[in-house]
Motif scaffolding. Structure first.
Motif, PDB file in Angstrom:
ATOM      1  N   UNK A  41       0.844  -1.184   0.000  1.00 42.50           N
ATOM      2  CA  UNK A  41       0.000   0.000   0.000  1.00 42.50           C
ATOM      3  C   UNK A  41       0.883   1.238   0.000  1.00 42.50           C
ATOM      4  N   UNK A  42       0.629   2.147  -0.937  1.00 40.99           N
ATOM      5  CA  UNK A  42       1.349   3.421  -0.988  1.00 40.99           C
ATOM      6  C   UNK A  42       0.286   4.517  -1.040  1.00 40.99           C
ATOM      7  N   UNK A  43       0.295   5.402  -0.060  1.00 37.34           N
ATOM      8  CA  UNK A  43      -0.692   6.478  -0.029  1.00 37.34           C
ATOM      9  C   UNK A  43      -2.120   5.936  -0.015  1.00 37.34           C
ATOM     10  N   UNK A  44      -2.327   4.801   0.620  1.00 39.91           N
ATOM     11  CA  UNK A  44      -3.677   4.251   0.736  1.00 39.91           C
ATOM     12  C   UNK A  44      -4.136   3.429  -0.463  1.00 39.91           C
ATOM     13  N   UNK A  45      -3.273   3.237  -1.460  1.00 40.75           N
ATOM     14  CA  UNK A  45      -3.652   2.445  -2.661  1.00 40.75           C
ATOM     15  C   UNK A  45      -2.731   1.250  -2.796  1.00 40.75           C
ATOM     16  N   UNK A  46      -3.293   0.104  -3.232  1.00 40.51           N
ATOM     17  CA  UNK A  46      -2.438  -1.053  -3.520  1.00 40.51           C
ATOM     18  C   UNK A  46      -1.611  -0.743  -4.762  1.00 40.51           C
ATOM     19  N   UNK A  47      -0.320  -1.049  -4.714  1.00 37.86           N
ATOM     20  CA  UNK A  47       0.573  -0.786  -5.848  1.00 37.86           C
ATOM     21  C   UNK A  47       1.380  -2.035  -6.185  1.00 37.86           C
ATOM     22  N   UNK A  48       1.641  -2.216  -7.489  1.00 37.50           N
ATOM     23  CA  UNK A  48       2.567  -3.258  -7.936  1.00 37.50           C
ATOM     24  C   UNK A  48       4.000  -2.818  -7.604  1.00 37.50           C
ATOM     25  N   UNK A  49       4.886  -3.790  -7.487  1.00 42.72           N
ATOM     26  CA  UNK A  49       6.304  -3.500  -7.263  1.00 42.72           C
ATOM     27  C   UNK A  49       7.159  -4.388  -8.160  1.00 42.72           C
ATOM     28  N   UNK A  50       8.273  -3.847  -8.613  1.00 41.82           N
ATOM     29  CA  UNK A  50       9.274  -4.649  -9.315  1.00 41.82           C
ATOM     30  C   UNK A  50      10.319  -5.054  -8.290  1.00 41.82           C
ATOM     31  N   UNK A  51      10.692  -6.335  -8.327  1.00 43.11           N
ATOM     32  CA  UNK A  51      11.674  -6.844  -7.361  1.00 43.11           C
ATOM     33  C   UNK A  51      13.047  -6.946  -8.033  1.00 43.11           C
ATOM     34  N   UNK A  52      14.040  -6.370  -7.385  1.00 42.96           N
ATOM     35  CA  UNK A  52      15.449  -6.460  -7.812  1.00 42.96           C
ATOM     36  C   UNK A  52      16.250  -7.054  -6.659  1.00 42.96           C
ATOM     37  N   UNK A  53      17.369  -7.706  -6.994  1.00 43.47           N
ATOM     38  CA  UNK A  53      18.238  -8.185  -5.911  1.00 43.47           C
ATOM     39  C   UNK A  53      19.700  -8.129  -6.327  1.00 43.47           C
ATOM     40  N   UNK A  54      20.549  -8.132  -5.309  1.00 39.31           N
ATOM     41  CA  UNK A  54      21.995  -8.307  -5.501  1.00 39.31           C
ATOM     42  C   UNK A  54      22.418  -9.361  -4.488  1.00 39.31           C
ATOM     43  N   UNK A  55      23.181 -10.363  -4.932  1.00 36.45           N
ATOM     44  CA  UNK A  55      23.566 -11.466  -4.048  1.00 36.45           C
ATOM     45  C   UNK A  55      25.096 -11.560  -3.992  1.00 36.45           C
ATOM     46  N   UNK A  56      25.588 -12.386  -3.112  1.00 40.32           N
ATOM     47  CA  UNK A  56      27.040 -12.488  -2.912  1.00 40.32           C
ATOM     48  C   UNK A  56      27.779 -12.746  -4.220  1.00 40.32           C
ATOM     49  N   UNK A  57      27.207 -13.609  -5.064  1.00 39.45           N
ATOM     50  CA  UNK A  57      27.871 -13.957  -6.329  1.00 39.45           C
ATOM     51  C   UNK A  57      27.969 -12.771  -7.284  1.00 39.45           C
ATOM     52  N   UNK A  58      27.216 -11.682  -7.008  1.00 39.54           N
ATOM     53  CA  UNK A  58      27.265 -10.495  -7.870  1.00 39.54           C
ATOM     54  C   UNK A  58      28.420  -9.563  -7.515  1.00 39.54           C
ATOM     55  N   UNK A  59      29.110  -9.816  -6.386  1.00 39.59           N
ATOM     56  CA  UNK A  59      30.260  -8.962  -6.034  1.00 39.59           C
ATOM     57  C   UNK A  59      31.348  -9.161  -7.084  1.00 39.59           C
ATOM     58  N   UNK A  60      32.013  -8.077  -7.442  1.00 37.79           N
ATOM     59  CA  UNK A  60      33.082  -8.177  -8.440  1.00 37.79           C
ATOM     60  C   UNK A  60      34.380  -7.640  -7.851  1.00 37.79           C
ATOM     61  N   UNK A  61      35.471  -7.812  -8.591  1.00 41.18           N
ATOM     62  CA  UNK A  61      36.759  -7.285  -8.120  1.00 41.18           C
ATOM     63  C   UNK A  61      36.677  -5.774  -7.909  1.00 41.18           C
ATOM     64  N   UNK A  62      35.836  -5.105  -8.721  1.00 41.07           N
ATOM     65  CA  UNK A  62      35.716  -3.648  -8.612  1.00 41.07           C
ATOM     66  C   UNK A  62      35.113  -3.227  -7.270  1.00 41.07           C
ATOM     67  N   UNK A  63      34.452  -4.182  -6.571  1.00 40.99           N
ATOM     68  CA  UNK A  63      33.863  -3.849  -5.265  1.00 40.99           C
ATOM     69  C   UNK A  63      34.908  -3.863  -4.145  1.00 40.99           C
ATOM     70  N   UNK A  64      36.149  -4.222  -4.461  1.00 42.94           N
ATOM     71  CA  UNK A  64      37.238  -4.148  -3.485  1.00 42.94           C
ATOM     72  C   UNK A  64      37.288  -5.344  -2.546  1.00 42.94           C
TER      73      UNK A  64
END
Ligand code: COA
Length: 188
Positions: free
Chosen positions: A165-188
């Protein structure tokens, strides 16, 4: 009594740091309160009053003390002025997941602040807190936030109908994720 969460200071880039909230961040809360969307999806007070602004900042400290999450200010590395908020909220069940939310008021938008902040907080969560998965929920119309997610290394996973619920109305949401396997060398 369980140990409070400690909100650290994180260097997100040469020009951006993530740090705990302070009372002198009131101008940031004031500007966010004038936004049409931010108060709908957060507890930023609208209309803004000095007392409500102070209470908002006190709530951020309480969220860390009560182990609800890690509320950060995204701030200029030079001068420490607050530019936006990003919060990491670990799941209470201890399943190794957390959700993340963020906002940047109008005067600081379009400079990559949310993208850099989101990459930094998710990298810290996956690497330093050893969480397995960071989730992000975005409304389908919110192009700026969808781009922020992808630029910060998140993967789109699906469309959740009538998810919240956003502002009293039901709303759809898009789900995104980042997981451990997504870490790269650039992340240090
Ligand atoms: C979403 C939000 C945090 C983005 O903050 P920001 O610091 O301006 O984001 P960035 O500068 O990192 O920009 C991210 C991308 O969005 C794009 N973008 C920014 N504003 C946009 C707009 N109004 N429409 C379309 N794209 C936009 C940027 O150009 C950039 O993409 P690009 O590099 O491909 O050009 C900010 O607009 C905001 O606070 N909105 C209201 C609250 C909100 O929606 N929070 C997220 C809830 S999921």
């Amino acid at each position: 009594m369980s140990t409070p969460f400690i909100v650290p200071r994180i260097a997100a880039s040469d020009s951006l740091v993530l740090r705990p909230w302070r009372l002198d961040d009131l101008p940031l809360v004031r500007e966010a309160a004038e936004d049409t969307y931010i108060p709908l999806v957060t507890t930023v007070p609208s209309p803004y009053t000095h007392a409500e602004g102070v209470a908002f900042i006190a709530r951020q400290e309480d969220r860390a003390l009560s182990r609800k999450g890690y509320p950060f200010v995204m701030a200029e590395a030079a001068g420490d002025r607050g530019l936006g908020m990003i919060g990491l909220w670990p799941d209470a069940a201890g399943e190794g997941r957390a959700s993340v939310g963020y906002w940047v008021p109008g005067s600081a938008r379009g400079r990559g602040i949310a993208t850099v902040g989101l990459r930094a907080v998710s990298t810290w969560a996956l690497r330093d807190l050893a969480l397995a998965r960071v989730e992000l929920y975005v409304e389908p119309w919110n192009t700026a936030s969808r781009k922020t997610a992808v630029h910060a290394g998140f993967t789109y996973e699906g469309h959740l109908r009538s998810h919240q619920s956003v502002g009293g109305e039901r709303r759809d949401m898009l789900l995104y994720s980042r997981i451990t396997a997504d870490l790269t060398d650039a992340d240090g």
